[in-house]
Scaffold this motif. Sequence first.
Motif, short mmCIF file in Angstrom:
data_model
loop_
_atom_site.label_atom_id
_atom_site.label_comp_id
_atom_site.label_asym_id
_atom_site.label_seq_id
_atom_site.Cartn_x
_atom_site.Cartn_y
_atom_site.Cartn_z
N LEU A 1 0.82 -1.21 0.00
CA LEU A 1 0.00 0.00 0.00
C LEU A 1 0.86 1.27 0.00
CD1 LEU A 1 -2.98 1.01 0.33
CD2 LEU A 1 -2.51 1.06 2.78
N ILE A 2 2.01 1.20 0.61
CA ILE A 2 2.84 2.39 0.81
C ILE A 2 3.26 3.07 -0.49
CG2 ILE A 2 5.08 3.17 1.70
CD1 ILE A 2 4.52 1.28 4.10
N PRO A 3 3.71 2.35 -1.54
CA PRO A 3 4.07 3.06 -2.78
C PRO A 3 2.90 3.87 -3.36
CG PRO A 3 4.94 0.83 -2.83
CD PRO A 3 4.04 0.92 -1.62
N ASN A 4 1.68 3.33 -3.27
CA ASN A 4 0.51 4.07 -3.75
C ASN A 4 0.30 5.34 -2.93
OD1 ASN A 4 0.01 2.05 -5.62
ND2 ASN A 4 -1.34 0.95 -4.22
N LEU A 5 0.50 5.23 -1.65
CA LEU A 5 0.36 6.38 -0.76
C LEU A 5 1.40 7.44 -1.09
CD1 LEU A 5 -1.31 7.31 1.68
CD2 LEU A 5 0.33 6.16 3.14
N VAL A 6 2.64 7.02 -1.29
CA VAL A 6 3.72 7.95 -1.62
C VAL A 6 3.44 8.64 -2.96
CG1 VAL A 6 6.17 8.08 -2.25
CG2 VAL A 6 5.48 6.81 -0.22
N GLY B 1 -8.67 7.45 0.99
CA GLY B 1 -8.95 6.02 0.83
C GLY B 1 -7.77 5.16 1.24
N LEU B 2 -6.57 5.57 0.85
CA LEU B 2 -5.37 4.84 1.23
C LEU B 2 -5.13 4.91 2.73
CD1 LEU B 2 -3.07 5.89 -1.73
CD2 LEU B 2 -3.91 3.58 -1.27
N GLN B 3 -5.41 6.07 3.30
CA GLN B 3 -5.25 6.22 4.75
C GLN B 3 -6.22 5.30 5.48
OE1 GLN B 3 -7.12 7.82 7.42
NE2 GLN B 3 -5.41 7.59 8.81
N GLY B 4 -7.44 5.19 4.98
CA GLY B 4 -8.42 4.28 5.58
C GLY B 4 -7.98 2.83 5.46
N ARG C 1 4.63 5.08 21.60
CA ARG C 1 3.85 5.83 20.62
C ARG C 1 3.57 5.01 19.37
NH1 ARG C 1 7.65 10.26 19.30
NH2 ARG C 1 9.03 8.58 19.84
N GLN C 2 4.42 4.03 19.07
CA GLN C 2 4.26 3.25 17.86
C GLN C 2 3.26 2.10 18.02
OE1 GLN C 2 5.57 4.47 15.21
NE2 GLN C 2 6.55 6.02 16.46
N ARG C 3 2.84 1.81 19.24
CA ARG C 3 1.94 0.68 19.47
C ARG C 3 0.61 0.87 18.76
NH1 ARG C 3 4.35 -2.54 23.13
NH2 ARG C 3 5.81 -1.57 24.52
N GLU C 4 0.21 2.09 18.53
CA GLU C 4 -1.07 2.34 17.87
C GLU C 4 -0.95 2.43 16.36
OE1 GLU C 4 -4.17 2.57 19.22
OE2 GLU C 4 -3.13 1.79 20.95
N GLY C 5 0.24 2.61 15.83
CA GLY C 5 0.38 2.80 14.40
C GLY C 5 0.06 4.22 14.03
N PRO C 6 0.27 4.59 12.78
CA PRO C 6 0.01 5.98 12.37
C PRO C 6 -1.48 6.26 12.33
CG PRO C 6 0.71 4.68 10.50
CD PRO C 6 0.82 3.79 11.71
N ARG C 7 -1.91 7.31 13.00
CA ARG C 7 -3.31 7.71 13.00
C ARG C 7 -3.37 9.20 12.72
NH1 ARG C 7 -5.56 2.87 13.12
NH2 ARG C 7 -5.27 1.72 15.01
#
Length: 182
Positions: free
Chosen positions: A46-51, A116-119, A172-178
Motif C-alpha cells: 500500500l505504501i508506494p501508492n500512498l507515496v 482512501g489509502l489512509q483508511g 507511541r508506535q503501538r497504535e500505528g500511524p493515526r
Amino acid sequence: MLWFLIVLAVIASVLIGMYNSLVRLRVRVNGAWADIDVQLKRRWELIPNLVETVKGSAGHERETLQAVADARNRAMSAQSPTEAAAAEEMLAAALGNLFALSEAYPQLRAVEAFTGLQGSLDEIEDSVQNARRYYNAVVRDYNTKTRVFPTNLLASLSGHRPQEFFTLDDERQREGPRVNFS
C-alpha cells in the motif's frame, strides 16, 4: 515383566505427548508469524501508492517521501521478530510524518485517493495489531512449555528453543500511524 512393559508404555506415551505438544505449538508459532508477515506485506504494498498520491500534492517534500521508502525497504528486509519490530517502528514514524503533511497541505486532504489509502492503512494496522497479539500469545505458550519441567528436558534434547516476541519498544508506535482529518 508385565508391570515393566506397562510402565515403559506409560513413560513412552507421556514423552510422545510432550513432544507432540511442543511440535504443535511450534507449528502455531510459525503460522502466527506467517499471519503477521501477510499483514505487513499488505501494508508494504500500500505504501508506494500512498507515496505516489502525496507526490502529486506535496512532491517537493522529498525528504519525507524518501524516509518512508527507506523505512519500507528496511522493514521488508527484516529477518527476525526483533528486527521486524524495530523496522516497523521506524516505518510507523515515517508514515506518521507523511500523514502530518496533510496538515501542511490541505489540498492533500481533499484527494479522495489519499483518504482512501489512509483508511486502508488503518484497517491493515488493526490487522497487524491483532496478528501480533495472537503471535505473542502463541509464543508465550510455546516458551512456557519449553521452560517447564519435565517438558524443558525434552525440549532441549529435541532442539526446541524459545522464540522471540514481536514487541514494539516505543509506546507511541503501538497504535500505528493515526491521523484525524476533521
